[in-house]
Scaffold this active site. Structure first.
Site, PDB file in Angstrom:
ATOM      1  N   GLY A  35       0.830  -1.213   0.000  1.00 34.70           N
ATOM      2  CA  GLY A  35       0.000   0.000   0.000  1.00 34.70           C
ATOM      3  C   GLY A  35       0.858   1.255   0.000  1.00 34.70           C
TER       4      GLY A  35
ATOM      5  N   GLN B  87      -1.951   7.295   1.262  1.00 32.03           N
ATOM      6  CA  GLN B  87      -1.623   8.543   1.973  1.00 32.03           C
ATOM      7  C   GLN B  87      -0.514   8.290   3.000  1.00 32.03           C
ATOM      8  OE1 GLN B  87      -4.619   9.799   4.783  1.00 32.03           O
ATOM      9  NE2 GLN B  87      -3.853  11.907   4.837  1.00 32.03           N
ATOM     10  N   LEU B  88      -0.665   7.209   3.794  1.00 34.45           N
ATOM     11  CA  LEU B  88       0.359   6.904   4.815  1.00 34.45           C
ATOM     12  C   LEU B  88       1.584   6.270   4.160  1.00 34.45           C
ATOM     13  CD1 LEU B  88       1.309   6.508   7.741  1.00 34.45           C
ATOM     14  CD2 LEU B  88      -0.055   4.403   7.808  1.00 34.45           C
TER      15      LEU B  88
ATOM     16  N   ASP C  96       0.135  -7.421  -5.345  1.00 37.93           N
ATOM     17  CA  ASP C  96      -1.258  -7.493  -4.889  1.00 37.93           C
ATOM     18  C   ASP C  96      -1.308  -8.434  -3.694  1.00 37.93           C
ATOM     19  OD1 ASP C  96      -4.471  -8.210  -6.519  1.00 37.93           O
ATOM     20  OD2 ASP C  96      -3.871  -8.118  -4.405  1.00 37.93           O
TER      21      ASP C  96
ATOM     22  N   TYR D 289     -14.941  -1.434   7.002  1.00 40.48           N
ATOM     23  CA  TYR D 289     -13.543  -1.071   7.263  1.00 40.48           C
ATOM     24  C   TYR D 289     -13.223  -1.267   8.746  1.00 40.48           C
ATOM     25  CZ  TYR D 289      -9.699   2.292   8.030  1.00 40.48           C
ATOM     26  OH  TYR D 289      -8.526   2.917   8.424  1.00 40.48           O
TER      27      TYR D 289
HETATM   28  C1  VAH Z   1     -10.753   6.958   7.126  1.00 42.77           C
HETATM   29  N1  VAH Z   1      -8.661   8.209   7.230  1.00 42.77           N
HETATM   30  O1  VAH Z   1     -11.311   8.025   7.127  1.00 42.77           O
HETATM   31  C2  VAH Z   1      -9.291   6.925   7.538  1.00 42.77           C
HETATM   32  C3  VAH Z   1      -9.174   6.678   9.016  1.00 42.77           C
HETATM   33  C4  VAH Z   1     -10.004   7.309  11.256  1.00 42.77           C
HETATM   34  C5  VAH Z   1     -10.074   7.597   9.828  1.00 42.77           C
HETATM   35  O2  VAH Z   1      -9.399   5.341   9.311  1.00 42.77           O
HETATM   36  O3  VAH Z   1     -11.303   5.924   6.827  1.00 42.77           O
END
Ligand code: VAH
Length: 320
Positions: A6, A10-11, A50, A140
């Site tokens: 990844g 961003q990170l 991947d 998520y």
């Molecule tokens: C998101 N930037 O918005 C991520 C993060 C706490 C937010 O997990 O999904």
């Protein structure tokens, strides 16, 4: 070798640059599902990888002599709600593939990011402690909660040294976020500079825990370099930086860009934000490995604008 999955995120973009700076650019292999990434390839190896391709993971770990992994590949909260199956596959199966390949190849240390998204309506609202009940409402967040317990299981079962941080919303100038609920806090800077107006997808009073990227990167490396015996948390460490609402952020930016106007149009991401705590307590990170944030709202805004005004080359993170 240190391998980052990844790496185009961003990170990932920032961590790759920091790790190359600290350990030498030839030691860090940046990988992601994209064919190439010119900025990351400028100073070091980049490979297409991947995390759902199990055979390739083992092959790469073995052939490249991978000793450490930063497994960052994931679909974020907002994107995940729009593509739940893909989010579960990449976030959950991807993690399991990496953990199993790392175990088989005797990788010595793994970093894996969790998120404040593991908290939800039944968790503590403000000053949410490490031990608060987890109650994720997004795919998520569910994948991050399950991932935390998988990481602890691999630590307990195989003694693998896995370390993790529950990141708040990350704010960065080098790479734009992709598909997060906290992305407004990055988008607003670009729109303020480009157009002087920002249409915010969250309500003005929505306070969320945030972390400035330089603090996030430094904290991550400090955790990874801490003596193993000092670490008491084997799911994922709470980490707090600052917290603010869109209105507070806009007010702070207006000290630099007086004409900024902001309108508020809450969308489906409002419900996600409302399920998260407004603030985090990180006593264990401070005690176990000396965590201490260095940026507050004022210094973060000043630093962000200073970098963006210098037109630091923006990498648009490809969003699924
Ligand atoms: C998101 N930037 O918005 C991520 C993060 C706490 C937010 O997990 O999904």
């Amino acid at each position: 070798k240190i391998l980052v999955t990844g790496a185009c995120g961003q990170l990932g973009t920032e961590l790759v640059m920091a790790l190359r700076e600290r350990y030498g650019w030839e030691r860090v292999i940046a990988t992601d599902v994209y064919d190439a990434n010119d900025k990351l390839m400028q100073k070091g190896a980049y490979m297409k990888l991947d995390v759902l391709n199990v055979r390739r993971l083992s092959y790469v770990f073995e052939r490249m002599g991978v000793g450490q992994i930063y497994h960052l590949a994931a679909v974020l909260s907002a994107s995940g709600e729009q593509n739940p199956e893909a989010a579960w596959q990449i976030n959950m199966q991807g993690l399991l593939n990496v953990l199993e390949a790392a175990r088989a190849q005797r990788v010595e240390k793994i970093f894996w990011p969790s998120s404040i998204a593991v908290f939800g309506p039944e968790s503590m609202r403000a000053a949410c402690v490490q031990q608060s009940a987890l109650d994720p409402t997004t795919i998520y967040g569910i994948s991050k909660m399950a991932g935390e317990y998988w990481c602890r299981w691999y630590y307990n079962t195989y003694g693998i040294d896995i370390r993790s941080i529950r990141y708040p919303g990350l704010i960065s100038y080098s790479a734009k976020p992709g598909g997060g609920t906290t992305d407004y806090a990055v988008d607003i800077f670009h729109k303020a500079l480009e157009e002087g107006h920002y249409g915010c997808f969250l309500r003005d009073t929505t306070t969320l825990p945030m972390l400035y990227m330089p603090d996030a990167v430094r904290g991550t490396i400090e955790l990874m370099e801490a003596p193993r015996g000092q670490l008491s948390v084997h799911t994922s460490y709470n980490l707090a930086g600052l917290h603010f609402s869109p209105r507070e952020l806009a007010t702070e930016i207006r000290k630099h860009i007086p004409g900024l106007t902001v309108s508020y149009h809450p969308d489906f991401r409002q419900a996600i934000a409302d399920s998260w705590p407004t603030g985090i307590l990180d006593l264990e990170a401070r005690r176990d490995w000396g965590w201490e944030p260095q940026f507050d709202l004022e210094t973060m805004v000043t630093d962000m604008l200073a970098h963006l005004k210098n037109d630091v080359h923006q990498i648009d993170v490809p969003v699924e």
